[in-house]
Design an enzyme around this catalytic site. Structure first.
Site, PDB file in Angstrom:
ATOM      1  N   ASN A  47       0.793  -1.234   0.000  1.00 19.94           N
ATOM      2  CA  ASN A  47       0.000   0.000   0.000  1.00 19.94           C
ATOM      3  C   ASN A  47       0.821   1.277   0.000  1.00 19.94           C
ATOM      4  OD1 ASN A  47      -2.571  -1.337  -0.034  1.00 19.94           O
ATOM      5  ND2 ASN A  47      -2.151  -1.884   2.094  1.00 19.94           N
ATOM      6  N   GLU A  57      13.956   0.363  10.591  1.00 18.93           N
ATOM      7  CA  GLU A  57      12.522   0.281  10.288  1.00 18.93           C
ATOM      8  C   GLU A  57      11.913   1.682  10.354  1.00 18.93           C
ATOM      9  OE1 GLU A  57       8.583  -1.910  12.213  1.00 18.93           O
ATOM     10  OE2 GLU A  57      10.555  -2.303  13.069  1.00 18.93           O
ATOM     11  N   HIS A 103       8.298   4.093   9.946  1.00 20.74           N
ATOM     12  CA  HIS A 103       6.836   4.220   9.849  1.00 20.74           C
ATOM     13  C   HIS A 103       6.506   5.699   9.785  1.00 20.74           C
ATOM     14  CE1 HIS A 103       6.096   0.001  10.366  1.00 20.74           C
ATOM     15  NE2 HIS A 103       7.018   0.016  11.310  1.00 20.74           N
ATOM     16  N   ARG A 127      -1.975   4.727  17.363  1.00 14.17           N
ATOM     17  CA  ARG A 127      -3.058   4.244  16.493  1.00 14.17           C
ATOM     18  C   ARG A 127      -3.654   2.957  17.063  1.00 14.17           C
ATOM     19  NH1 ARG A 127      -1.331   4.302  10.489  1.00 14.17           N
ATOM     20  NH2 ARG A 127      -3.583   4.207  10.242  1.00 14.17           N
TER      21      ARG A 127
END
Length: 146
Positions: A11, A98, A100, A107
């Site tokens: 996505n 990593e 984000h 969230r």
């Protein structure tokens, strides 16, 4: 010359269109172009891979061994459950950061756990698309010190 593989999961090809209130309006192409400029500035090179398919990402990670010095990865939803992706990263033994875009800890509860985090040298979370640049700079700095 430092070489970094930047990996984006499912996505993330929809950045700029998908939930701009969460992920912003910058597209993945915009991010990649900015990261290429950063790598030019740092005297290194990068390769980018994005796929909505787990196996494609795993193959790209496997090919990174002996080619790249580190990996910046936004695993998308694979963060929370892809032990196959985690194992691929562990198998190539390259320092990995990593990323984000959103603050996953603010969230939904399912987003709070990362199977990637235990094998990563660090995480950049919640700084928007700038997080990619910070991760890239930090990883190059870390690799250059070794």
């Amino acid at each position: 010359m430092v070489s970094i593989l930047v990996v984006n999961g499912p996505n993330l090809n929809m950045l700029g269109k998908r939930e701009p209130e969460v992920y912003g309006r910058e597209t993945l192409d915009d991010i990649v172009a900015r990261l290429e400029k950063v790598m030019d500035e740092l005297g290194g090179r990068m390769e980018h891979c994005q796929s909505n398919h787990e196996g494609v990402l795993i193959d790209a990670i496997h090919r990174a061994k002996g080619v790249h010095d580190g990996i910046v990865i936004n695993p998308g939803a694979f963060t929370h459950y892809s032990y196959a992706l985690r194992d691929a990263l562990a198998a190539v033994s390259l320092p990995t950061i990593e990323v984000h875009i959103s603050n996953v800890h603010a969230r939904e509860a399912f987003r709070h756990h990362s199977v990637i985090a235990p094998i990563a040298v660090g995480q950049v979370i919640g700084l928007g698309t700038d997080g990619y640049e910070w991760a890239l700079r930090a990883l190059v700095r870390k690799i250059s010190r070794v």
